[in-house]
Scaffold this active site. Structure first.
Site, mmCIF file in Angstrom:
data_model
loop_
_atom_site.group_PDB
_atom_site.id
_atom_site.type_symbol
_atom_site.label_atom_id
_atom_site.label_comp_id
_atom_site.label_asym_id
_atom_site.label_seq_id
_atom_site.Cartn_x
_atom_site.Cartn_y
_atom_site.Cartn_z
ATOM 1 N N HIS A 165 0.847 -1.185 0.000
ATOM 2 C CA HIS A 165 0.000 0.000 0.000
ATOM 3 C C HIS A 165 0.885 1.239 0.000
ATOM 4 O O HIS A 165 2.101 1.156 0.181
ATOM 5 C CB HIS A 165 -0.959 0.010 1.198
ATOM 6 C CG HIS A 165 -0.294 0.185 2.517
ATOM 7 N ND1 HIS A 165 -0.821 0.985 3.505
ATOM 8 C CD2 HIS A 165 0.855 -0.305 3.041
ATOM 9 C CE1 HIS A 165 -0.045 0.957 4.568
ATOM 10 N NE2 HIS A 165 0.983 0.179 4.321
ATOM 11 N N CYS A 197 6.715 6.045 3.922
ATOM 12 C CA CYS A 197 5.513 5.238 3.632
ATOM 13 C C CYS A 197 4.646 5.880 2.559
ATOM 14 O O CYS A 197 3.653 5.307 2.132
ATOM 15 C CB CYS A 197 4.706 5.013 4.906
ATOM 16 S SG CYS A 197 5.591 4.031 6.133
ATOM 17 N N HIS A 202 4.815 0.260 -0.528
ATOM 18 C CA HIS A 202 5.677 -0.615 0.261
ATOM 19 C C HIS A 202 4.812 -1.754 0.791
ATOM 20 O O HIS A 202 3.591 -1.662 0.801
ATOM 21 C CB HIS A 202 6.349 0.159 1.411
ATOM 22 C CG HIS A 202 5.387 0.666 2.435
ATOM 23 N ND1 HIS A 202 4.616 1.796 2.247
ATOM 24 C CD2 HIS A 202 5.047 0.177 3.655
ATOM 25 C CE1 HIS A 202 3.859 1.994 3.302
ATOM 26 N NE2 HIS A 202 4.093 1.024 4.189
ATOM 27 N N HIS A 251 3.887 -5.232 3.509
ATOM 28 C CA HIS A 251 3.894 -5.779 4.868
ATOM 29 C C HIS A 251 3.469 -7.239 4.818
ATOM 30 O O HIS A 251 2.666 -7.632 3.976
ATOM 31 C CB HIS A 251 2.889 -5.050 5.765
ATOM 32 C CG HIS A 251 3.204 -3.626 6.010
ATOM 33 N ND1 HIS A 251 4.179 -3.214 6.884
ATOM 34 C CD2 HIS A 251 2.664 -2.501 5.495
ATOM 35 C CE1 HIS A 251 4.223 -1.894 6.896
ATOM 36 N NE2 HIS A 251 3.314 -1.428 6.062
ATOM 37 N N ASP A 300 -4.952 -10.712 0.474
ATOM 38 C CA ASP A 300 -3.661 -11.387 0.353
ATOM 39 C C ASP A 300 -3.055 -11.195 -1.036
ATOM 40 O O ASP A 300 -3.709 -11.427 -2.052
ATOM 41 C CB ASP A 300 -3.803 -12.877 0.663
ATOM 42 C CG ASP A 300 -2.466 -13.571 0.819
ATOM 43 O OD1 ASP A 300 -1.492 -12.921 1.264
ATOM 44 O OD2 ASP A 300 -2.385 -14.778 0.507
ATOM 45 N N HIS A 301 -1.804 -10.755 -1.049
ATOM 46 C CA HIS A 301 -1.049 -10.484 -2.273
ATOM 47 C C HIS A 301 -1.755 -9.471 -3.169
ATOM 48 O O HIS A 301 -1.811 -9.625 -4.391
ATOM 49 C CB HIS A 301 -0.727 -11.786 -3.023
ATOM 50 C CG HIS A 301 0.325 -12.577 -2.340
ATOM 51 N ND1 HIS A 301 0.050 -13.390 -1.256
ATOM 52 C CD2 HIS A 301 1.657 -12.649 -2.530
ATOM 53 C CE1 HIS A 301 1.171 -13.939 -0.842
ATOM 54 N NE2 HIS A 301 2.172 -13.505 -1.593
ATOM 55 N N GLU A 315 1.166 -5.030 12.185
ATOM 56 C CA GLU A 315 1.702 -4.537 10.913
ATOM 57 C C GLU A 315 3.199 -4.830 10.825
ATOM 58 O O GLU A 315 3.716 -5.197 9.784
ATOM 59 C CB GLU A 315 1.455 -3.036 10.810
ATOM 60 C CG GLU A 315 2.012 -2.419 9.543
ATOM 61 C CD GLU A 315 1.875 -0.914 9.546
ATOM 62 O OE1 GLU A 315 1.484 -0.377 8.501
ATOM 63 O OE2 GLU A 315 2.165 -0.273 10.573
#
Length: 166
Positions: free
Chosen positions: A19, A38, A44, A46, A84-85, A130
């Site tokens: 994100h 960020c 970037h 997580h 996810d992904h 996070e």
């Protein structure tokens, strides 16, 4: 009728997403100042850890608050499938108009779970790790009411009294 014991169950899932922290309500310069690295235009990523807790009475017939298999299915549908992904800002419609902070991610997950659970009243908490150092917890609802600034509150003898009618 005897009261039933209240028990919490927590299930953990992990997912990877990327994100960019960027608010459409701020200028590019304000975003860079507020979000720092960020706010990278390329985003970037997580590896998020999500802990979902349900809480309620133990059913005397089943011995469960909720079947963990059902909780697993709810989490797959509300978390894994949409997040996810994925690039949260580009792939998840909710984040087209909402800044993809972890706070807002927790609210999104809560809302998604509430929509699909057979007994949404059992949902107690969504916790997101996070990073190793940053965790967010959401327990539903909105309890904070922003008050208007009142310069009289600066007086040392002023007592702030609030009620439900504020």
């Amino acid at each position: 009728m005897a009261s039933l014991p209240i028990v919490s169950i927590t299930r953990r899932e992990t997912f990877s997403s990327c994100h960019r922290l960027h608010s459409p309500f701020l200028s590019d310069e304000e975003n860079k100042k507020l979000f720092g690295k960020c706010n990278n235009p390329n985003g970037h990523g997580h590896n998020y850890v999500v802990l979902v807790t349900v809480k309620g009475p133990v059913d005397p017939q089943t011995g469960m608050v909720m079947n963990v298999h059902d909780l697993k299915q709810y989490m797959h549908q509300a978390i894994m499938d949409p997040l996810d992904h994925k690039n949260l800002d580009q792939d998840v419609p909710y984040f087209k108009t909402v800044v993809s902070t972890t706070e807002n991610l927790a609210i999104f997950i809560w809302d998604q779970l509430q929509k699909i659970m057979d007994k949404p009243q059992l949902l107690h908490e969504v916790k997101i790790l996070e990073t190793e150092k940053n965790h967010v917890v959401y327990r539903g609802g909105s309890t904070y009411r922003k008050k208007k600034f009142d310069s009289s509150s600066l007086h040392p003898n002023h007592h702030d009294v609030s009620s439900d009618s504020d």
